[in-house]
Design a protein around this motif. Structure first.
Motif, PDB file in Angstrom:
ATOM      1  N   LEU A  88       0.823  -1.211   0.000  1.00 14.94           N
ATOM      2  CA  LEU A  88       0.000   0.000   0.000  1.00 14.94           C
ATOM      3  C   LEU A  88       0.858   1.263   0.000  1.00 14.94           C
ATOM      4  O   LEU A  88       0.524   2.243  -0.672  1.00 14.94           O
ATOM      5  N   LEU A  89       1.974   1.237   0.714  1.00 17.19           N
ATOM      6  CA  LEU A  89       2.884   2.394   0.710  1.00 17.19           C
ATOM      7  C   LEU A  89       3.493   2.600  -0.670  1.00 17.19           C
ATOM      8  O   LEU A  89       3.616   3.734  -1.150  1.00 17.19           O
ATOM      9  N   LYS A  90       3.867   1.511  -1.320  1.00 19.32           N
ATOM     10  CA  LYS A  90       4.401   1.604  -2.681  1.00 19.32           C
ATOM     11  C   LYS A  90       3.337   2.143  -3.634  1.00 19.32           C
ATOM     12  O   LYS A  90       3.604   3.005  -4.470  1.00 19.32           O
ATOM     13  N   ALA A  91       2.121   1.642  -3.498  1.00 17.30           N
ATOM     14  CA  ALA A  91       1.013   2.092  -4.350  1.00 17.30           C
ATOM     15  C   ALA A  91       0.710   3.567  -4.111  1.00 17.30           C
ATOM     16  O   ALA A  91       0.452   4.316  -5.061  1.00 17.30           O
ATOM     17  N   LEU A  92       0.745   3.998  -2.874  1.00 13.39           N
ATOM     18  CA  LEU A  92       0.499   5.405  -2.556  1.00 13.39           C
ATOM     19  C   LEU A  92       1.549   6.296  -3.206  1.00 13.39           C
ATOM     20  O   LEU A  92       1.231   7.345  -3.762  1.00 13.39           O
ATOM     21  N   GLU A  93       2.795   5.869  -3.167  1.00 14.65           N
ATOM     22  CA  GLU A  93       3.882   6.619  -3.820  1.00 14.65           C
ATOM     23  C   GLU A  93       3.633   6.717  -5.330  1.00 14.65           C
ATOM     24  O   GLU A  93       3.804   7.778  -5.932  1.00 14.65           O
ATOM     25  N   ILE A  94       3.208   5.626  -5.934  1.00 12.97           N
ATOM     26  CA  ILE A  94       2.899   5.620  -7.370  1.00 12.97           C
ATOM     27  C   ILE A  94       1.731   6.559  -7.656  1.00 12.97           C
ATOM     28  O   ILE A  94       1.779   7.351  -8.605  1.00 12.97           O
ATOM     29  N   ALA A  95       0.672   6.479  -6.858  1.00 13.53           N
ATOM     30  CA  ALA A  95      -0.507   7.325  -7.066  1.00 13.53           C
ATOM     31  C   ALA A  95      -0.152   8.803  -6.955  1.00 13.53           C
ATOM     32  O   ALA A  95      -0.682   9.636  -7.694  1.00 13.53           O
ATOM     33  N   LYS A  96       0.742   9.142  -6.044  1.00 20.89           N
ATOM     34  CA  LYS A  96       1.129  10.539  -5.827  1.00 20.89           C
ATOM     35  C   LYS A  96       2.108  11.066  -6.869  1.00 20.89           C
ATOM     36  O   LYS A  96       2.136  12.270  -7.134  1.00 20.89           O
ATOM     37  N   ILE A 149      -2.193  -1.291 -11.383  1.00 24.99           N
ATOM     38  CA  ILE A 149      -2.822  -2.552 -11.801  1.00 24.99           C
ATOM     39  C   ILE A 149      -1.826  -3.708 -11.662  1.00 24.99           C
ATOM     40  O   ILE A 149      -2.178  -4.801 -11.205  1.00 24.99           O
ATOM     41  N   GLU A 150      -0.563  -3.452 -12.027  1.00 23.45           N
ATOM     42  CA  GLU A 150       0.469  -4.479 -11.914  1.00 23.45           C
ATOM     43  C   GLU A 150       0.647  -4.934 -10.454  1.00 23.45           C
ATOM     44  O   GLU A 150       0.957  -6.095 -10.194  1.00 23.45           O
ATOM     45  N   LEU A 151       0.415  -4.016  -9.528  1.00 21.25           N
ATOM     46  CA  LEU A 151       0.484  -4.368  -8.101  1.00 21.25           C
ATOM     47  C   LEU A 151      -0.753  -5.150  -7.643  1.00 21.25           C
ATOM     48  O   LEU A 151      -0.816  -5.597  -6.510  1.00 21.25           O
ATOM     49  N   GLY A 152      -1.743  -5.276  -8.518  1.00 26.44           N
ATOM     50  CA  GLY A 152      -2.961  -6.006  -8.186  1.00 26.44           C
ATOM     51  C   GLY A 152      -4.045  -5.139  -7.567  1.00 26.44           C
ATOM     52  O   GLY A 152      -4.987  -5.649  -6.962  1.00 26.44           O
ATOM     53  N   LEU A 153      -3.920  -3.821  -7.727  1.00 24.02           N
ATOM     54  CA  LEU A 153      -4.870  -2.905  -7.100  1.00 24.02           C
ATOM     55  C   LEU A 153      -5.934  -2.441  -8.078  1.00 24.02           C
ATOM     56  O   LEU A 153      -6.101  -1.255  -8.322  1.00 24.02           O
ATOM     57  N   ASN A 154      -6.662  -3.355  -8.634  1.00 17.76           N
ATOM     58  CA  ASN A 154      -7.747  -2.978  -9.534  1.00 17.76           C
ATOM     59  C   ASN A 154      -9.048  -3.599  -9.047  1.00 17.76           C
ATOM     60  O   ASN A 154      -9.056  -4.544  -8.290  1.00 17.76           O
ATOM     61  N   VAL A 173     -13.183  -3.343  -3.411  1.00 22.86           N
ATOM     62  CA  VAL A 173     -11.830  -3.314  -2.849  1.00 22.86           C
ATOM     63  C   VAL A 173     -11.836  -2.561  -1.521  1.00 22.86           C
ATOM     64  O   VAL A 173     -12.811  -1.912  -1.164  1.00 22.86           O
ATOM     65  N   SER A 174     -10.710  -2.623  -0.815  1.00 28.58           N
ATOM     66  CA  SER A 174     -10.624  -1.964   0.487  1.00 28.58           C
ATOM     67  C   SER A 174     -10.642  -0.445   0.349  1.00 28.58           C
ATOM     68  O   SER A 174     -10.358   0.109  -0.715  1.00 28.58           O
ATOM     69  N   ASN A 233      -8.851   4.804  -1.892  1.00 24.73           N
ATOM     70  CA  ASN A 233      -8.232   6.113  -1.685  1.00 24.73           C
ATOM     71  C   ASN A 233      -6.996   6.315  -2.551  1.00 24.73           C
ATOM     72  O   ASN A 233      -6.743   7.426  -3.034  1.00 24.73           O
ATOM     73  N   ILE A 234      -6.242   5.261  -2.772  1.00 21.34           N
ATOM     74  CA  ILE A 234      -5.064   5.341  -3.651  1.00 21.34           C
ATOM     75  C   ILE A 234      -5.513   5.691  -5.067  1.00 21.34           C
ATOM     76  O   ILE A 234      -4.942   6.575  -5.714  1.00 21.34           O
ATOM     77  N   TRP A 235      -6.553   5.021  -5.559  1.00 21.18           N
ATOM     78  CA  TRP A 235      -7.061   5.312  -6.897  1.00 21.18           C
ATOM     79  C   TRP A 235      -7.654   6.719  -6.979  1.00 21.18           C
ATOM     80  O   TRP A 235      -7.552   7.396  -8.001  1.00 21.18           O
ATOM     81  N   LYS A 236      -8.270   7.185  -5.893  1.00 18.26           N
ATOM     82  CA  LYS A 236      -8.821   8.545  -5.893  1.00 18.26           C
ATOM     83  C   LYS A 236      -7.709   9.585  -6.032  1.00 18.26           C
ATOM     84  O   LYS A 236      -7.879  10.586  -6.737  1.00 18.26           O
ATOM     85  N   ILE A 237      -6.583   9.349  -5.393  1.00 20.95           N
ATOM     86  CA  ILE A 237      -5.438  10.256  -5.523  1.00 20.95           C
ATOM     87  C   ILE A 237      -4.963  10.263  -6.968  1.00 20.95           C
ATOM     88  O   ILE A 237      -4.742  11.334  -7.561  1.00 20.95           O
ATOM     89  N   ALA A 238      -4.808   9.083  -7.553  1.00 16.94           N
ATOM     90  CA  ALA A 238      -4.365   8.993  -8.953  1.00 16.94           C
ATOM     91  C   ALA A 238      -5.389   9.632  -9.890  1.00 16.94           C
ATOM     92  O   ALA A 238      -5.007  10.354 -10.826  1.00 16.94           O
ATOM     93  N   SER A 239      -6.674   9.408  -9.649  1.00 20.67           N
ATOM     94  CA  SER A 239      -7.730   9.980 -10.490  1.00 20.67           C
ATOM     95  C   SER A 239      -7.714  11.500 -10.431  1.00 20.67           C
ATOM     96  O   SER A 239      -7.856  12.171 -11.460  1.00 20.67           O
ATOM     97  N   SER A 240      -7.556  12.035  -9.250  1.00 20.08           N
ATOM     98  CA  SER A 240      -7.503  13.487  -9.087  1.00 20.08           C
ATOM     99  C   SER A 240      -6.333  14.075  -9.877  1.00 20.08           C
ATOM    100  O   SER A 240      -6.496  15.068 -10.607  1.00 20.08           O
ATOM    101  N   ARG A 241      -5.179  13.474  -9.767  1.00 19.87           N
ATOM    102  CA  ARG A 241      -3.996  13.949 -10.508  1.00 19.87           C
ATOM    103  C   ARG A 241      -4.201  13.818 -12.020  1.00 19.87           C
ATOM    104  O   ARG A 241      -3.803  14.699 -12.785  1.00 19.87           O
ATOM    105  N   TYR A 242      -4.824  12.725 -12.437  1.00 13.57           N
ATOM    106  CA  TYR A 242      -5.093  12.478 -13.859  1.00 13.57           C
ATOM    107  C   TYR A 242      -5.953  13.593 -14.439  1.00 13.57           C
ATOM    108  O   TYR A 242      -5.651  14.148 -15.498  1.00 13.57           O
ATOM    109  N   ILE A 243      -7.012  13.962 -13.744  1.00 11.33           N
ATOM    110  CA  ILE A 243      -7.904  15.015 -14.230  1.00 11.33           C
ATOM    111  C   ILE A 243      -7.211  16.378 -14.175  1.00 11.33           C
ATOM    112  O   ILE A 243      -7.382  17.205 -15.071  1.00 11.33           O
TER     113      ILE A 243
END
Length: 145
Positions: A5-13, A64-69, A75-76, A81-91
């Motif tokens: 989750l920490l790795k995913a959060l870093e990727i999302a940010k 997705i490669e980390l299995g977070l889809n 999902v948890s 929340n990780i995807w929401k961070i990535a989505s916000s940055r994407y937009i």
């Protein structure tokens, strides 16, 4: 799981979420009874090679490669929340016209809670589905399933 989750959060940010102008595509399926919007978004991307969903960016691919889809409701909360961070940055990085496959979107979805507000706040996004974004926004209706 914590390290993942920490790795995913870093990727999302920090992961690359850029898309060419007028090539961003979003969809909403969370809490909905079917995946029709995602199917339509995938078909659109297939037929428009420059079009990109968050899933197609380096950031999305890495998550997705980390299995977070999966759907928000499948999902948890941490993954959501990780995807929401990535989505916000994407937009925030998007510009021009956004293609939004959001027919019948649930009010709890990432589109309704995060992306639509970010679209409206991003001065570089002018249209949603080739309609002026303020006109789209005024006629958009969300649901609760």
């Amino acid at each position: 799981m914590r390290d993942l989750l920490l790795k995913a959060l870093e990727i999302a940010k920090n992961g690359d979420v850029k898309t060419p102008k007028s090539c961003a595509v979003v969809y909403s399926v969370s809490f909905m009874p079917n995946d029709e919007n995602k199917i339509n978004a995938l078909e659109y991307v297939k037929n428009n090679p420059k079009a990109m969903m968050l899933d197609n960016t380096e950031c999305g691919k890495a998550l997705i490669e980390l299995g977070l889809n999966g759907k928000v409701n499948d999902v948890s909360e941490e993954i959501t929340n990780i995807w929401k961070i990535a989505s916000s940055r994407y937009i925030k990085k998007a510009s021009g016209n956004i293609m939004a496959f959001v027919n019948g979107a649930d009010e709890r979805s990432t589109f309704c809670q995060i992306e639509l507000g970010e679209i409206m706040n991003n001065p570089n996004i002018t249209h949603i589905n080739n309609i002026k974004k303020d006109v789209f926004f005024s006629s958009f209706k969300s649901y609760r399933y």
